[in-house]
Design a protein around this motif. Sequence first.
Motif, PDB file in Angstrom:
ATOM      1  N   VAL A 141       0.821  -1.220   0.000  1.00 22.12           N
ATOM      2  CA  VAL A 141       0.000   0.000   0.000  1.00 22.12           C
ATOM      3  C   VAL A 141       0.853   1.267   0.000  1.00 22.12           C
ATOM      4  CG1 VAL A 141      -1.924  -1.179   1.127  1.00 22.12           C
ATOM      5  CG2 VAL A 141      -0.270   0.076   2.528  1.00 22.12           C
ATOM      6  N   ARG A 142       2.125   1.129   0.328  1.00 20.92           N
ATOM      7  CA  ARG A 142       3.024   2.282   0.322  1.00 20.92           C
ATOM      8  C   ARG A 142       3.589   2.559  -1.068  1.00 20.92           C
ATOM      9  NH1 ARG A 142       6.666   0.739   4.309  1.00 20.92           N
ATOM     10  NH2 ARG A 142       7.985  -0.126   2.643  1.00 20.92           N
ATOM     11  N   THR A 143       3.554   1.532  -1.925  1.00 23.48           N
ATOM     12  CA  THR A 143       4.200   1.638  -3.233  1.00 23.48           C
ATOM     13  C   THR A 143       3.416   2.496  -4.214  1.00 23.48           C
ATOM     14  OG1 THR A 143       5.218  -0.532  -2.931  1.00 23.48           O
ATOM     15  CG2 THR A 143       5.097   0.307  -5.178  1.00 23.48           C
ATOM     16  N   ASN A 144       2.081   2.344  -4.234  1.00 24.35           N
ATOM     17  CA  ASN A 144       1.239   3.056  -5.183  1.00 24.35           C
ATOM     18  C   ASN A 144       0.060   3.693  -4.458  1.00 24.35           C
ATOM     19  OD1 ASN A 144       2.537   2.166  -7.799  1.00 24.35           O
ATOM     20  ND2 ASN A 144       1.953   0.156  -6.979  1.00 24.35           N
ATOM     21  N   SER A 145      -0.674   4.533  -5.190  1.00 24.19           N
ATOM     22  CA  SER A 145      -1.855   5.156  -4.598  1.00 24.19           C
ATOM     23  C   SER A 145      -2.916   4.130  -4.264  1.00 24.19           C
ATOM     24  CB  SER A 145      -2.436   6.198  -5.556  1.00 24.19           C
ATOM     25  OG  SER A 145      -1.518   7.245  -5.779  1.00 24.19           O
ATOM     26  N   TYR A 146      -3.012   3.086  -5.114  1.00 28.11           N
ATOM     27  CA  TYR A 146      -4.001   2.033  -4.912  1.00 28.11           C
ATOM     28  C   TYR A 146      -3.295   0.689  -4.959  1.00 28.11           C
ATOM     29  CZ  TYR A 146      -7.190   5.889  -5.578  1.00 28.11           C
ATOM     30  OH  TYR A 146      -7.835   7.085  -5.435  1.00 28.11           O
ATOM     31  N   ILE A 147      -3.997  -0.346  -4.517  1.00 31.41           N
ATOM     32  CA  ILE A 147      -3.327  -1.628  -4.290  1.00 31.41           C
ATOM     33  C   ILE A 147      -2.800  -2.264  -5.579  1.00 31.41           C
ATOM     34  CG2 ILE A 147      -5.419  -3.061  -4.419  1.00 31.41           C
ATOM     35  CD1 ILE A 147      -2.466  -3.464  -1.937  1.00 31.41           C
ATOM     36  N   ALA A 148      -3.480  -2.011  -6.717  1.00 30.15           N
ATOM     37  CA  ALA A 148      -3.038  -2.626  -7.967  1.00 30.15           C
ATOM     38  C   ALA A 148      -2.329  -1.637  -8.879  1.00 30.15           C
ATOM     39  CB  ALA A 148      -4.235  -3.254  -8.697  1.00 30.15           C
ATOM     40  N   GLY A 149      -2.061  -0.434  -8.399  1.00 30.28           N
ATOM     41  CA  GLY A 149      -1.383   0.562  -9.226  1.00 30.28           C
ATOM     42  C   GLY A 149      -1.883   1.958  -8.921  1.00 30.28           C
ATOM     43  N   ASP A 150      -2.058   2.756  -9.968  1.00 32.79           N
ATOM     44  CA  ASP A 150      -2.463   4.145  -9.794  1.00 32.79           C
ATOM     45  C   ASP A 150      -3.963   4.362  -9.948  1.00 32.79           C
ATOM     46  OD1 ASP A 150       0.167   5.015  -9.383  1.00 32.79           O
ATOM     47  OD2 ASP A 150       0.540   5.110 -11.543  1.00 32.79           O
ATOM     48  N   THR A 151      -4.720   3.288 -10.205  1.00 33.52           N
ATOM     49  CA  THR A 151      -6.159   3.401 -10.440  1.00 33.52           C
ATOM     50  C   THR A 151      -6.923   2.571  -9.427  1.00 33.52           C
ATOM     51  OG1 THR A 151      -5.759   3.685 -12.810  1.00 33.52           O
ATOM     52  CG2 THR A 151      -7.990   3.081 -12.151  1.00 33.52           C
ATOM     53  N   PHE A 152      -7.974   3.154  -8.870  1.00 35.56           N
ATOM     54  CA  PHE A 152      -8.840   2.435  -7.940  1.00 35.56           C
ATOM     55  C   PHE A 152      -9.502   1.262  -8.647  1.00 35.56           C
ATOM     56  CE2 PHE A 152     -13.023   1.655  -6.104  1.00 35.56           C
ATOM     57  CZ  PHE A 152     -12.743   1.552  -4.749  1.00 35.56           C
ATOM     58  N   ARG A 184      -7.543   7.507   2.032  1.00 35.47           N
ATOM     59  CA  ARG A 184      -7.915   7.865   0.665  1.00 35.47           C
ATOM     60  C   ARG A 184      -9.210   7.174   0.262  1.00 35.47           C
ATOM     61  NH1 ARG A 184      -2.337   7.380   0.001  1.00 35.47           N
ATOM     62  NH2 ARG A 184      -2.440   5.245  -0.792  1.00 35.47           N
ATOM     63  N   LEU A 185      -9.330   5.910   0.602  1.00 36.31           N
ATOM     64  CA  LEU A 185     -10.516   5.144   0.207  1.00 36.31           C
ATOM     65  C   LEU A 185     -11.762   5.649   0.914  1.00 36.31           C
ATOM     66  CD1 LEU A 185      -9.133   1.483   0.205  1.00 36.31           C
ATOM     67  CD2 LEU A 185      -9.042   3.201  -1.604  1.00 36.31           C
ATOM     68  N   ALA A 186     -11.621   6.040   2.169  1.00 33.92           N
ATOM     69  CA  ALA A 186     -12.773   6.453   2.974  1.00 33.92           C
ATOM     70  C   ALA A 186     -13.392   7.756   2.493  1.00 33.92           C
ATOM     71  CB  ALA A 186     -12.364   6.572   4.442  1.00 33.92           C
ATOM     72  N   LEU A 187     -12.725   8.449   1.596  1.00 34.71           N
ATOM     73  CA  LEU A 187     -13.261   9.693   1.037  1.00 34.71           C
ATOM     74  C   LEU A 187     -14.135   9.452  -0.190  1.00 34.71           C
ATOM     75  CD1 LEU A 187     -10.092  11.977   1.273  1.00 34.71           C
ATOM     76  CD2 LEU A 187     -12.085  11.978   2.790  1.00 34.71           C
ATOM     77  N   ARG A 188     -14.177   8.223  -0.663  1.00 37.80           N
ATOM     78  CA  ARG A 188     -14.949   7.928  -1.868  1.00 37.80           C
ATOM     79  C   ARG A 188     -16.446   8.039  -1.590  1.00 37.80           C
ATOM     80  NH1 ARG A 188     -12.331   6.003  -6.116  1.00 37.80           N
ATOM     81  NH2 ARG A 188     -14.223   5.044  -6.976  1.00 37.80           N
ATOM     82  N   ASP A 189     -17.163   8.616  -2.542  1.00 34.07           N
ATOM     83  CA  ASP A 189     -18.606   8.798  -2.371  1.00 34.07           C
ATOM     84  C   ASP A 189     -19.300   7.459  -2.136  1.00 34.07           C
ATOM     85  OD1 ASP A 189     -18.336  11.511  -2.714  1.00 34.07           O
ATOM     86  OD2 ASP A 189     -18.912  11.490  -4.834  1.00 34.07           O
TER      87      ASP A 189
END
Length: 209
Positions: A141-152, A184-189
């Motif tokens: 989780v430290r490597t990228n913004s999201y677990i599989a890369g840069d996209t949710f 970051r995830l908890a801010l999603r609508d």
Amino acid sequence: MSDELILYTNPLSRGRIARWMLEEIGVPYRVEILQFGTSMKGEAYRQVNPMGKVPAIVHGKTTVTESAAICAYLADAFPRKGLAPPPAHRGNYYRWMFYAAGPLEAAVSNRVLGFEVPKERERMVGYGTFSDVMDTLEAAVRTNSYIAGDTFSAADVYVGSQIGYGLQFGTIEKRPAFEQYFGRLALRDAYIRANELDNAAAAELENQA
């Protein structure tokens, strides 16, 4: 796909993961709230899930149980939301979703139950040691913004839920990387909507008790 979509859940369960995923895909669905020990173990629901556990979804003639499987299925069933990477780029997506469903879930459950794997038996369990699981997850989780890369993606719904619950209940260490990722995830609508719906359902169940 126009088939009816039904979520079987309880707001005090892993059903919250499926609810979040359904809010992410943004299609209509019907909710069936089940009670622990009664309707959840009843004959009618066991026709849906013989385990008598939630969540489960029924989509037309398709039944899916297990939270990670529900997330993966919904991402594929409703591809317009882009919640799964293209097949050629799903390595990390599959890797971390099933890491959370396997080593992470097992390690956290054993720790909560007070079971420590004897050092000479560590190679017999899929996760090895609790510290290895946490260190590996932290690096991911430290490597990228999201677990599989840069996209949710749907993998973030599942992995993020595991981390969020762990931080809330103290079963996962409050490392900065975990808190920043889940923050970051908890801010999603969709996450906010899902929480509001489940909190309201939980309050209604409490009033009925």
